[in-house]
Design an enzyme around this catalytic site. Sequence first.
Site, PDB file in Angstrom:
ATOM      1  N   CYS A 152       0.768  -1.158  -0.170  1.00 19.50           N
ATOM      2  CA  CYS A 152       0.113   0.027  -0.016  1.00 19.50           C
ATOM      3  C   CYS A 152       0.942   1.333   0.205  1.00 19.50           C
ATOM      4  O   CYS A 152       1.995   1.329   0.593  1.00 19.50           O
ATOM      5  CB  CYS A 152      -1.066   0.086   1.256  1.00 19.50           C
ATOM      6  SG  CYS A 152      -2.173  -1.285   1.233  1.00 19.50           S
ATOM      7  N   GLU A 170      -8.292 -15.023 -27.231  1.00 19.47           N
ATOM      8  CA  GLU A 170      -7.299 -15.086 -26.162  1.00 19.47           C
ATOM      9  C   GLU A 170      -6.115 -15.524 -26.742  1.00 19.47           C
ATOM     10  O   GLU A 170      -6.166 -16.553 -27.392  1.00 19.47           O
ATOM     11  CB  GLU A 170      -7.962 -15.455 -24.908  1.00 19.47           C
ATOM     12  CG  GLU A 170      -6.950 -16.025 -23.743  1.00 19.47           C
ATOM     13  CD  GLU A 170      -6.401 -14.593 -23.147  1.00 19.47           C
ATOM     14  OE1 GLU A 170      -5.115 -14.864 -23.211  1.00 19.47           O
ATOM     15  OE2 GLU A 170      -6.995 -13.781 -22.937  1.00 19.47           O
ATOM     16  N   CYS A 175      -6.420  -1.554 -17.099  1.00 16.81           N
ATOM     17  CA  CYS A 175      -5.955  -1.335 -15.462  1.00 16.81           C
ATOM     18  C   CYS A 175      -4.630  -0.284 -15.905  1.00 16.81           C
ATOM     19  O   CYS A 175      -3.985  -0.171 -14.833  1.00 16.81           O
ATOM     20  CB  CYS A 175      -5.321  -2.481 -15.256  1.00 16.81           C
ATOM     21  SG  CYS A 175      -4.101  -3.362 -16.179  1.00 16.81           S
TER      22      CYS A 175
END
Length: 416
Positions: free
Chosen positions: A78, A300, A374
């Site tokens: 974090c 894919e 992302c």
Amino acid sequence: MSTQTLTIARLGAQGDGIAETEAGPVYAPFTLPGESAALAVNKSQGTLISLREASPDRVEPHCRHFGPDGQNGTCGGCTLQHAANGLYQTFKRDLVINALKSKGLKPDVAPLITAQPGERRRAVFTARKTEKDLLLGFNQAESHHIVAISECPVTSPGIVSRLATIGKIGAAMAVNAEPFRITVLETLSGLDLSVDGIKGFGDRERRRTVETVLGERGIARVSLNGEIIVEPTKPVIEFGGVSVSPPPGGFTQATLAAEEAMAALVLDHIGKAKRVADLFAGSGTFALRIARKARVHAVEGEDKALKALDFSARNTQGLKPVTIEKRDLFRRPLMAQELKVYDAIVFDPPRAGADVQCQEIARSGVKKIVAVSCNPTTLARDLAILVAAGYRITSVTPIDQFLWSAHVEAVATLEK
């Protein structure tokens, strides 16, 4: 190196506080905008010594392993536990806004869909065998030092409560003192442990691993470098109610809440489309949900993921036809002519984005597009390609699933 007292002007893209000096910006982890901080400065890097004036947006961290004085070292998982929710959520949303602006794009960006503690169903631990035990935890930021963890407020209780068991299995597999990784996925049938980085794994370690796993409850599978070592039961996850057994180490979204938020945006935008192409389909995160209402062609490059998707599609009643294609979309994208037959296209590439594929999508003229990403930087680049070809961005939604980190997901919808 010098000690300087500096005022933090803003947060950088990695979550570090940035102080502006005559010599250039200084990046200081664990600081917040508006704070006056004593820093040990080495070129552009600042190490927090003490706060002279704290920000009103500073809060107590949720975890004992966080921060410059974290127990036994600073866990690198974090970066922003010390930031109040308002500041933190604005930071995440701004990552997407600023990336889009860098490409001349200024669509409305929705409020951040937030993440909550304990939602992470997938975690990647670093492990190393010691003389007495197994060291299990996360690497300190920009370091090979492993911070052994006893708690993790980000990760699901189902994983955190089994840290001792995960460590026991890691110790059984370890060959020497070299570090290795254990990726843990919490599935409906138990924990799925995918280990990589162990060399010289032999029959003795294999027997020891099997005995250890069979002596524990709640372990669905253990694999090493993609090879299944022991599988007491098939690991199972669900994509919109469709059961899937993902391949060892296969990609899954880190939290179920984020996955469902993304899927809802995808399904809402494609609407009543009858034929949909799902590119970079993985094991079927979106394809199997879409198949409830439309025919799907799932493309894919990873063979095992595609086989898992295909098996689930063939063994689930009530789905529209699902076709599959193994194809490296970076080297051999679907061409515009191949794409023209679809009413909608969904693509969810790795962090590198899908610029080559987007060039073909741009030429295809398919009416509805959904981009899932992302990486805001490569998303902005890919959207710019589509906008230049006449597509209009109808929505951008940032989604948080890597709580208290500098990573953010986004779903963008486009029409032509």
